[in-house]
Design a protein around this motif. Structure first.
Motif, PDB file in Angstrom:
ATOM      1  N   VAL A  29       1.172   3.946  -2.804  1.00 47.90           N
ATOM      2  CA  VAL A  29       0.317   5.393  -2.718  1.00 47.90           C
ATOM      3  C   VAL A  29       0.942   6.300  -3.094  1.00 47.90           C
ATOM      4  O   VAL A  29       0.540   7.196  -3.827  1.00 47.90           O
ATOM      5  CB  VAL A  29      -0.480   5.770  -1.622  1.00 47.90           C
ATOM      6  CG1 VAL A  29      -0.377   6.382  -1.327  1.00 47.90           C
ATOM      7  CG2 VAL A  29      -1.745   4.802  -1.237  1.00 47.90           C
ATOM      8  N   TYR A  38      -4.774  -2.018  -2.347  1.00 49.56           N
ATOM      9  CA  TYR A  38      -5.858  -3.336  -1.418  1.00 49.56           C
ATOM     10  C   TYR A  38      -6.863  -4.186  -2.488  1.00 49.56           C
ATOM     11  O   TYR A  38      -5.821  -5.926  -1.796  1.00 49.56           O
ATOM     12  CB  TYR A  38      -5.854  -3.375  -0.211  1.00 49.56           C
ATOM     13  CG  TYR A  38      -5.450  -2.786   1.682  1.00 49.56           C
ATOM     14  CD1 TYR A  38      -4.814  -3.603   1.901  1.00 49.56           C
ATOM     15  CD2 TYR A  38      -5.002  -1.594   1.228  1.00 49.56           C
ATOM     16  CE1 TYR A  38      -4.219  -3.380   2.960  1.00 49.56           C
ATOM     17  CE2 TYR A  38      -4.141  -1.022   2.864  1.00 49.56           C
ATOM     18  CZ  TYR A  38      -3.863  -1.882   3.444  1.00 49.56           C
ATOM     19  OH  TYR A  38      -3.012  -1.581   4.197  1.00 49.56           O
ATOM     20  N   LYS A  41      -5.134   2.725  -2.025  1.00 52.16           N
ATOM     21  CA  LYS A  41      -4.758   2.951  -1.547  1.00 52.16           C
ATOM     22  C   LYS A  41      -6.420   1.993  -1.587  1.00 52.16           C
ATOM     23  O   LYS A  41      -5.618   0.327  -1.318  1.00 52.16           O
ATOM     24  CB  LYS A  41      -4.431   3.356  -0.011  1.00 52.16           C
ATOM     25  CG  LYS A  41      -4.116   2.809   0.979  1.00 52.16           C
ATOM     26  CD  LYS A  41      -4.119   3.322   2.433  1.00 52.16           C
ATOM     27  CE  LYS A  41      -2.523   2.924   2.392  1.00 52.16           C
ATOM     28  NZ  LYS A  41      -1.857   3.853   4.316  1.00 52.16           N
ATOM     29  N   LEU A  42      -7.254   2.412  -2.410  1.00 55.17           N
ATOM     30  CA  LEU A  42      -8.523   0.699  -1.916  1.00 55.17           C
ATOM     31  C   LEU A  42      -7.374   0.154  -3.309  1.00 55.17           C
ATOM     32  O   LEU A  42      -7.634  -1.478  -2.797  1.00 55.17           O
ATOM     33  CB  LEU A  42      -9.902   1.576  -2.931  1.00 55.17           C
ATOM     34  CG  LEU A  42     -11.301   0.731  -2.753  1.00 55.17           C
ATOM     35  CD1 LEU A  42     -11.916   1.830  -2.269  1.00 55.17           C
ATOM     36  CD2 LEU A  42     -11.085   0.002  -3.879  1.00 55.17           C
ATOM     37  N   VAL A  57     -10.229  -4.321   4.793  1.00 61.62           N
ATOM     38  CA  VAL A  57      -9.250  -3.321   4.761  1.00 61.62           C
ATOM     39  C   VAL A  57      -9.689  -2.199   3.821  1.00 61.62           C
ATOM     40  O   VAL A  57      -9.286  -1.122   3.760  1.00 61.62           O
ATOM     41  CB  VAL A  57      -7.599  -3.590   4.830  1.00 61.62           C
ATOM     42  CG1 VAL A  57      -7.145  -2.201   4.553  1.00 61.62           C
ATOM     43  CG2 VAL A  57      -8.086  -4.431   6.037  1.00 61.62           C
ATOM     44  N   ALA A  58      -9.533  -2.605   2.259  1.00 62.54           N
ATOM     45  CA  ALA A  58      -9.787  -1.795   0.976  1.00 62.54           C
ATOM     46  C   ALA A  58     -11.283  -0.783   1.568  1.00 62.54           C
ATOM     47  O   ALA A  58     -11.771  -0.045   1.071  1.00 62.54           O
ATOM     48  CB  ALA A  58     -10.337  -2.993  -0.004  1.00 62.54           C
ATOM     49  N   GLN A 103     -10.741   2.222   3.094  1.00 66.16           N
ATOM     50  CA  GLN A 103     -10.187   3.684   2.711  1.00 66.16           C
ATOM     51  C   GLN A 103     -11.015   4.465   1.589  1.00 66.16           C
ATOM     52  O   GLN A 103     -11.856   4.124   0.947  1.00 66.16           O
ATOM     53  CB  GLN A 103      -9.009   2.784   1.712  1.00 66.16           C
ATOM     54  CG  GLN A 103      -7.817   1.430   2.060  1.00 66.16           C
ATOM     55  CD  GLN A 103      -7.581   2.395   3.215  1.00 66.16           C
ATOM     56  OE1 GLN A 103      -6.917   2.793   3.358  1.00 66.16           O
ATOM     57  NE2 GLN A 103      -7.462   0.520   4.551  1.00 66.16           N
ATOM     58  N   PRO A 155       1.008  -1.382   0.166  1.00 59.41           N
ATOM     59  CA  PRO A 155       0.080   0.032  -0.180  1.00 59.41           C
ATOM     60  C   PRO A 155       0.297   1.103  -0.301  1.00 59.41           C
ATOM     61  O   PRO A 155       0.529   2.436  -1.084  1.00 59.41           O
ATOM     62  CB  PRO A 155      -0.436   0.151   1.130  1.00 59.41           C
ATOM     63  CG  PRO A 155      -1.181  -1.649   1.775  1.00 59.41           C
ATOM     64  CD  PRO A 155       0.671  -2.177   1.453  1.00 59.41           C
ATOM     65  N   ASP A 203      -8.402   6.664   0.804  1.00 59.79           N
ATOM     66  CA  ASP A 203      -7.992   6.875  -0.887  1.00 59.79           C
ATOM     67  C   ASP A 203      -8.703   5.973  -1.925  1.00 59.79           C
ATOM     68  O   ASP A 203      -7.511   5.172  -1.003  1.00 59.79           O
ATOM     69  CB  ASP A 203      -6.787   6.884  -0.303  1.00 59.79           C
ATOM     70  CG  ASP A 203      -5.655   7.478  -0.908  1.00 59.79           C
ATOM     71  OD1 ASP A 203      -5.811   7.054  -2.535  1.00 59.79           O
ATOM     72  OD2 ASP A 203      -4.646   7.807  -0.846  1.00 59.79           O
ATOM     73  N   TYR A 244     -16.933  -3.507  -1.713  1.00 61.12           N
ATOM     74  CA  TYR A 244     -15.341  -2.437  -1.441  1.00 61.12           C
ATOM     75  C   TYR A 244     -15.545  -1.490  -2.946  1.00 61.12           C
ATOM     76  O   TYR A 244     -15.286  -0.077  -3.136  1.00 61.12           O
ATOM     77  CB  TYR A 244     -14.392  -3.258  -0.744  1.00 61.12           C
ATOM     78  CG  TYR A 244     -13.612  -3.805  -2.264  1.00 61.12           C
ATOM     79  CD1 TYR A 244     -12.653  -3.710  -3.028  1.00 61.12           C
ATOM     80  CD2 TYR A 244     -13.099  -4.931  -1.671  1.00 61.12           C
ATOM     81  CE1 TYR A 244     -12.221  -4.682  -3.964  1.00 61.12           C
ATOM     82  CE2 TYR A 244     -12.299  -5.874  -2.305  1.00 61.12           C
ATOM     83  CZ  TYR A 244     -12.298  -5.509  -3.576  1.00 61.12           C
ATOM     84  OH  TYR A 244     -10.876  -6.402  -4.565  1.00 61.12           O
TER      85      TYR A 244
END
Lengths: 505, 510
Positions: free
Chosen positions: B246, B316, B312-313, B303-304, B307, B242, B309, B434
């Motif tokens: 990013v 993941y 970042k999504l 986690v995704a 996010q 990540p 951002d 997500y």
């Protein structure tokens, strides 16, 4: 032509490169007196032509060294070894001397040092190194070591107006003398145990069981400590960072490469030929020295912010890698040692050359923050330093990588798996500090400190850097020739040892 | 077309050209002026891509071995060869890399605004490393290329990246270096093992013939698996990803997601399974790999989902998708491995496209937070269309490439490990969970921000970048057979090797 040392003339032939260089060193010394005589008017004495004169001597010695390849060494274990090991080591020292002579003139001129003495001392130190690599007698090793070391002590303290340099000289002298004591005591005990100072005869005595075991083991341990001081293995490294930081940069470049190389070459010969028959007596010492040196040096280097000091710790770490080759005790590892020393000489002197350029008039810009934005201001210089750093880190495409592979192969052959894993993991640690210089150069803006720092790169310096890059990249992409050459060198060393042992009753 | 390829002896030079062409392009870029460097790099990579298409024609379907292989001694003293060749597995990796290169470079034109020359030179150097990794048939050569990809990527992230670029670059570098250096020790162990029968060799086929005990296999498996797992990245070795994604500039993210991650799973297939067949089917090893793969799928999806951002999504989601590849491979069935390979291709295209689209949004608005957008469907219909199709391919909607891969991978896993397959299938649902809200927040919702109203739609260049990717997602989704039939023999060969060695090794172990 076979050299069996039946007449004294054979000694003269066998030592031709050393003799040429010694004579030439005296010539340079005299030329320096002549030129600088009368006044210290720097206009004439500082033109750098004495460095050129000294370089001619290096070239002549190189020719003599090449000529020695035509000779065949005779049987037995004479005092002077005309084997490929000696000759390969000579190339390393001559390369180091040539690079050091090429990077020093501007500094010598700037600091108004005595040109003749400076360059002559570089040549004399080189003579000592060449002798160290080329003899089978402990006494001659000691004499050669002293020739080399005394020159190196003087060179480190050469800039006597600079308190740091003077301190470095004194510190180096005191600790160097101390370590020489160990070495000499070790030689004495080994002589007492085996009845000889000739490595071949020592090996014979050990092979036939005639040696006095207790005395011998203490002697070996003392010799190991003496050499560990000289190669700056941990825990005998204390002098290194201070001396390397304080000594003038051209001298540091020269010392960190070739003094270490000479000590390693002698270390390898003494332990592999002389004590190769009883590796169990020194294996543990070597193993721990190598492991401690790799781990501690790399970890301490992480915290350095002075580039010269960082490179000092890096050179200690390299001593650790090279010790792995000594411990492995086989042909591949010994060849790897020679190969690595050759590459190391080029990349280390190259890195110091860039440091010298960046450091300014009297080496006031040594902080790592001074490298911020160097990539934008002086791309060529930054590219060179990046290549040297990648090679020191052991990255594919550079000679440093091939050298590490070579040593690791030897270690694998010897089954030193734990040491190999320590080797590669500490290499990862070293990536961090080498990359840190790279990221300062390329990824930070030099705003503020930047534009005001003038950096000049004299012509001879460019030659030196170009040559060093050529060696590093050349051996990194096409190491084949170098590998064969180094193998021939190692073969010369080990077959001599084996023959002697085989001849033992 | 085949006759034409034969007439020019295509087989004998193509791989060398693909490996060294980018290096030549790099020198060309370095010699030219700054402003032209992007165009030169694009021209070269486009040309190389066109040439690489010939691979499709000259590749013999049904041959499991290495094709177009050549071998020249490189460092004779060590038995290192400059040996290249491809089989049904590397073929697609090479094509994917060649396909992505010009697109990535075209996508950098507006994003990279300073030191273009160095940037394109590094991208081209990276390309040499990538193709080298996928074609090398000598372990030392492979290792050299594997490491060679690190340096350019380090500089790409570190020089052209975002605010925390140095941290991300160093983390990326050190993480991968730890793994690969331990693998180096493993490689040297194998080398020493080949030396038992005479001169040592690093050649792939020579090492295949080395008999290894169970104990040796497990240790070596661990050394190689660590290197590749970090690269994949397999949960829990994913933490560098990540950050790297990013902070990396768009082109860096695209290459990283589309190609570099595949080097890990490629390594699983090329080296782990064939070299250490007994270890690869050891029940504990299989369980660990399946559990880590599944954990990655589920964990990364959760986690995704939270996010803000977008970059970042997507980072993941990469972890989740690569999880599918890993379980597909360690199901040790033909369907599973084929599925894993298709996921690799599909993920390369769709995630690459996602990063490009996010980059385009970033160039327009200088933010990556999904909350900053909204209602773009009305102002930028073309961009929205591309994003929707790409998102659906990422989720794995039937008719897109993502579906084929994930379906096959899960099917293959179900044959041998039904429970794992069931848990992993939930990952597909999470993917919708997500991905769709992200699409909704960016494209639909209210067009409530003034700066979004004036956002321009895709330019001609951007359409040119995205359309081949979108087209490929659909083509592979509808007609995957040409791909599957080309990879099947090679996959069969690997599995045959794995299963064949089972009895002998087990008796040796007990």
């Amino acid at each position: 032509m076979t050299l069996d040392f039946s007449t004294p003339a054979h000694y003269l032939l066998a030592l031709l490169p050393e003799i040429v260089l010694s004579v030439w060193g005296t010539v340079v010394l005299l030329a320096g007196v002549w030129k600088g005589g009368g006044a210290t008017s720097s206009s004439r004495s500082g033109s750098g032509d004495l460095a050129v004169l000294a370089m001619v001597g290096v070239l002549a010695a190189a020719l003599a060294n090449g000529w020695l390849y035509g000779l065949t060494p005779g049987p037995g274990s004479p005092m002077i070894a005309v084997d490929r090991f000696h000759l390969f080591a000579n190339w390393i020292f001559l390369l180091a001397a040539a690079l050091a002579l090429a990077i020093s003139p501007a500094y010598v001129r700037r600091q108004r040092l005595q040109e003749g003495e400076f360059h002559a001392l570089v040549l004399f130190a080189t003579v000592g190194m060449m002798l160290m690599g080329g003899t089978r007698d402990l006494i001659v090793i000691f004499l050669a070591l002293e020739v080399m070391s005394i020159s190196a002590y003087v060179l480190s303290g050469f800039n006597r107006r600079d308190p740091k340099s003077a301190e470095a000289g004194l510190k180096y002298f005191l600790l160097g003398a101390f370590s020489t004591g160990f070495l000499l005591y070790g030689i004495a005990l080994v002589y007492g145990a085996t009845g000889s100072t000739n490595l071949g005869l020592i090996a014979l005595a050990i092979g036939s069981g005639a040696a006095v075991a207790g005395l011998l083991h203490v002697g070996i341990a003392l010799l190991a400590i003496g050499f560990a001081f000289k190669v700056s293995a941990i825990p005998f490294h204390m002098w290194t960072p201070d001396v390397y930081e304080g000594a003038p940069s051209p001298v540091t470049a020269f010392m960190s490469a070739s003094v270490k190389a000479a000590a390693f070459v002698a270390f390898a010969r003494v332990f592999q030929v002389g004590f190769g028959g009883i590796p169990e007596s020194w294996y543990a010492i070597g193993w721990w020295l190598a492991a401690l040196t790799m781990v501690i040096a790399n970890v301490i280097a992480l915290a350095q912010t002075n580039v010269k000091r960082l490179l000092a710790y890096s050179s200690i770490a390299h001593a650790g890698y090279l010790l792995v080759a000594i411990v492995a005790l086989n042909q591949n590892a010994t060849a790897g040692l020679l190969f690595y020393l050759l590459v190391y000489t080029a990349m280390n002197i190259g890195a110091f050359a860039v440091v010298l350029c960046v450091s300014g008039h009297s080496e006031e810009r040594l902080g790592i923050d001074r490298y911020a934005g160097l990539g934008a201001r002086h791309p060529a210089l930054a590219v060179c330093l990046t290549i040297f750093l990648l090679s020191l880190a052991g990255f594919p495409g550079t000679g440093g990588f091939m050298g590490k592979i070579f040593i690791l192969q030897g270690a694998a052959e010897a089954g030193l798996w734990t040491l190999s894993v320590i080797f590669v993991l500490t290499t990862v640690v070293s990536y961090y500090y080498y990359l840190r210089i790279a990221w300062y150069m390329w990824m930070r803006d030099g705003a503020g400190s930047g534009e005001a720092d003038p950096v000049t790169v004299p012509l001879t310096m460019r030659f030196a850097m170009g040559a060093a890059v050529a060696v590093v990249i050349g051996l990194g992409i096409f190491p084949g020739g170098g590998v064969d050459f180094a193998r021939a060198g190692a073969e010369g060393l080990l077959t001599a040892g084996a023959l002697l042992l085989g001849a033992a009753p | 077309m085949t006759s034409l390829l034969e007439a020019v002896a295509f087989d004998s030079w193509i791989l060398h050209v693909l490996v060294w062409g980018p290096m030549a392009a790099m020198l060309h870029v370095l010699l030219e002026r700054q402003e032209r460097s992007g165009h030169i790099a694009f021209g070269w990579t486009l040309g190389l891509f066109v040439v690489s298409l010939g691979l499709w024609g000259s590749f013999t379907v049904g041959d499991p071995g290495f094709q177009m292989a050549s071998s020249v001694p490189w460092i004779e003293a060590w038995g290192v060869h400059y040996a290249l060749g491809i089989d049904g597995i590397s073929l697609f990796m090479v094509l994917l890399a060649c396909f992505t290169a010009p697109i990535t470079i075209l996508g950098s034109f507006r994003y990279i605004t300073h030191r273009q020359k160095s940037f394109y030179a590094l991208m081209l150097l990276l390309q040499t490393g990538i193709i080298g990794v996928f074609t090398a048939l000598d372990l030392m050569l492979f290792y050299v290329f594997f490491e060679l990809t690190l340096v350019p990527m380090y500089f790409i992230v570190g020089v052209w990246g975002g605010k925390r670029r140095i941290y991300a670059a160093v983390k990326f570098f050190l993480y991968t270096a730890v793994g690969s250096l331990l693998m180096l020790v493993g490689i040297l162990y194998l080398y020493a093992a080949t030396a038992g029968a005479g001169d040592g060799s690093f050649a792939y086929l020579d090492i295949l013939g080395v008999p290894l005990s169970m104990r040796e296999q497990l240790w070596l498996f661990a050394a190689f698996a660590l290197a590749f797992s970090i690269k994949v990245p397999l949960f829990p070795f994913h933490t560098w990803l990540p950050d790297a994604h990013v902070e990396a500039p768009t082109p860096g993210s695209v290459v990283l997601a589309a190609i570099l991650l595949k080097m890990g799973t490629y390594g699983f297939l090329r080296f782990l399974l064939p070299f250490f067949p007994a270890a690869s089917q050891h029940p504990t090893v299989v369980t660990v790999m399946l559990v880590l793969g599944t954990a990655g799928i589920v964990y990364a999806a959760w986690v995704a989902a939270v996010q803000p951002d977008a970059k970042k999504l997507v980072a993941y989601t990469s972890v989740a998708h690569m999880g599918f590849v890993v379980i597909g491979i360690f199901a040790l069935t033909v369907t599973g491995i084929q599925g894993g390979l298709v996921v690799m291709i599909s993920h390369g295209i769709s995630t690459g496209a996602l990063f490009l689209i996010l980059g385009m949004l970033y160039e327009r608005r200088h933010t990556r937070l999904t909350g900053e957008f909204g209602g773009l469907a009305r102002v930028a219909p073309m961009l929205s269309l591309a994003l929707v199709i790409t998102a659906l391919a990422t989720i794995g909607l039937p008719g897109t490439s993502g579906f084929v891969g994930e379906f096959l991978a899960l099917l293959g896993t179900f044959e041998t490990h039904p429970v794992t397959a069931v848990i992993a299938t939930s990952g597909v649902i999470f993917a919708a969970y997500y991905m769709l809200p992200m699409v909704q927040r960016v494209l639909f919702n209210e067009l409530d921000r003034e700066e979004n109203r004036s956002m321009p739609d895709l330019s001609r260049r951007e359409i040119f970048i995205l359309s081949p990717m979108v087209a490929l997602m659909i083509v592979i989704g509808v007609a995957p057979t040409p791909i599957l039939e080309r990879m099947e023999p090679s996959v069969d060969a690997i599995l045959e090797r794995v299963h064949m060695t089972q009895p002998a090794e087990e008796s040796a172990d007990s």
